[in-house]
Design an enzyme around this catalytic site. Sequence first.
Site, PDB file in Angstrom:
ATOM      1  N   THR A  11       0.822  -1.180   0.044  1.00  0.00           N
ATOM      2  CA  THR A  11      -0.177   0.002   0.083  1.00  0.00           C
ATOM      3  C   THR A  11       0.858   1.305  -0.007  1.00  0.00           C
ATOM      4  OG1 THR A  11      -1.588  -1.405   1.192  1.00  0.00           O
ATOM      5  CG2 THR A  11      -2.042   1.071   1.116  1.00  0.00           C
ATOM      6  N   VAL A  12       1.724   1.382   0.736  1.00  0.00           N
ATOM      7  CA  VAL A  12       2.534   2.803   0.971  1.00  0.00           C
ATOM      8  C   VAL A  12       3.720   2.705  -0.151  1.00  0.00           C
ATOM      9  CG1 VAL A  12       4.079   4.146   2.635  1.00  0.00           C
ATOM     10  CG2 VAL A  12       2.243   2.715   3.502  1.00  0.00           C
ATOM     11  N   LYS A 100       6.854   2.169  11.995  1.00  0.00           N
ATOM     12  CA  LYS A 100       7.234   2.578  13.469  1.00  0.00           C
ATOM     13  C   LYS A 100       7.514   1.527  14.236  1.00  0.00           C
ATOM     14  CE  LYS A 100       2.353   0.915  12.286  1.00  0.00           C
ATOM     15  NZ  LYS A 100       1.435   1.412  11.429  1.00  0.00           N
ATOM     16  N   ILE A 131       0.596  13.618   8.680  1.00  0.00           N
ATOM     17  CA  ILE A 131       0.706  14.926   9.681  1.00  0.00           C
ATOM     18  C   ILE A 131       2.285  15.086   9.769  1.00  0.00           C
ATOM     19  CG2 ILE A 131      -0.048  15.789  11.817  1.00  0.00           C
ATOM     20  CD1 ILE A 131      -2.242  13.650  11.935  1.00  0.00           C
ATOM     21  N   GLY A 182     -12.283  -2.785   4.668  1.00  0.00           N
ATOM     22  CA  GLY A 182     -10.990  -2.658   4.504  1.00  0.00           C
ATOM     23  C   GLY A 182     -10.491  -1.572   5.286  1.00  0.00           C
ATOM     24  N   LYS A 200       4.148   4.615  18.475  1.00  0.00           N
ATOM     25  CA  LYS A 200       4.084   5.720  18.302  1.00  0.00           C
ATOM     26  C   LYS A 200       4.387   6.748  19.081  1.00  0.00           C
ATOM     27  CE  LYS A 200       1.077   4.740  14.243  1.00  0.00           C
ATOM     28  NZ  LYS A 200      -0.285   4.647  13.855  1.00  0.00           N
TER      29      LYS A 200
HETATM   30  N1  HSE Z   1      -3.060   0.749  11.452  1.00  0.00           N
HETATM   31  C1  HSE Z   1      -2.460   2.152  11.744  1.00  0.00           C
HETATM   32  C2  HSE Z   1      -3.819   3.126  12.110  1.00  0.00           C
HETATM   33  C3  HSE Z   1      -2.065   2.437  10.370  1.00  0.00           C
HETATM   34  O1  HSE Z   1      -4.673   2.391  12.020  1.00  0.00           O
HETATM   35  O2  HSE Z   1      -3.623   3.996  12.590  1.00  0.00           O
HETATM   36  C4  HSE Z   1      -1.123   3.757  10.310  1.00  0.00           C
HETATM   37  O3  HSE Z   1      -0.164   3.668  11.329  1.00  0.00           O
END
Ligand code: HSE
Length: 407
Positions: A11-12, A100, A131, A182, A200
Amino acid sequence: MIQIAVLGYGTVGSGVVEVINTNHESINKKAGEEINIKYVLDLKEFPGDPVQEKIVHDYEIIANDPEVRIIVEVMGGIEPAYTFVKRALESGKSVCTSNKELVAKHGVELLEIAKRNNINFLFEASCGGGIPIIRPLNSSLTADEIDEITGILNGTTNYILTKMATDGSSFEEVLKDAQEKGYAERNPEADVEGYDACRKIAILSSLAFGRHVDFEDIYTEGITKITAEDIKYAKVLGASIKLLATSRKVGDQFYAMVCPVMIDSSNPLYSVNNVFNAIFVHGNVLGDAMFYGSGAGKLPTASAVVADVVDAAKHLNRNIMMNWSSKKLHLIDISQVRQRYFVRMKGSLTGDFDNKVEAVFGHVDVVGVPSISNEFGFITEEMTEQEYHEKASQLDGIIHMIRARLG
Ligand code: HSE
């Protein structure tokens, strides 16, 4: 021309390729040189996708190509990401990552290697998706002594809690719906148990306080025990329940925790809903600041990764200093943290409340929900968690406690 390689076309990774293709000209202008994706590492083939001609399956090709100056790591997980990133940095290639888990576990070591080699290890996308928060902490808020960071750092759980509040549904119902659409992972454990937010806040706290915050030291509780009834009480109180990741300096002590918290509209995080993230920062001279936006998703996350690529391109042979020392920050046990508590208890508001609750807790604010019988709620005054548990153990019939930051 600066050649880069992307590790992982999920995805990223596909977002990074898309962002670089879409904004090619302006990105090149800002970087001061053309940025070209030379390789994309993935186990799979992508027939019909123009990326196919860049696909390689062997990391050695990238590692041994001296033309590659910047590596984008968007594979996720610890291995093989850690081995690949360490090797890249040791051979003088800068790394930009959204990972992360990798940053929380090995960030301090990888930053050290980057510094030694006069290159960069950048990770803006690891917290809060699109962000900007790592760069502001590292470069903009440097005049301040930061004494608090509190964030809604997980989009999945914020979406679930928002849906529970708007639809009145249970946690299980909303999770199932979010998985079908999803929005939530098939294996949602890291999100719903708070592990993702924990990593995080460990990263943000390490940067804000300048010393290493070990994610394993952070008290972490997810949202799986939050019920539709809890949400009804919150509504009567004009409050909402959010999964907050907090780290604070109180006097000369620090604590950090991830847990559901009841907050009211006086809190700037109260109206952060759905998949949005926000990070509240308090500095001793700045006062309050809040960073808000898209905390997850393909393009917002890729936007932050590519911004790091531009920064790495602008600093090819110069390390951007980061204030994250290997010295560990000691966190006090959460039993010593002072706050208020929302408590649900079996019984009737009159007899049980007068006879038991007030005798044990002293003054409390009581709350009842018309559609919920045979129980009531109350909010305590501020006290440490240890005091709360000592008092709570003297009462029978407590159903559930949620930490509260009200008024
Ligand atoms: N699974 C994470 C979320 C994705 O729902 O924020 C982003 O780090």
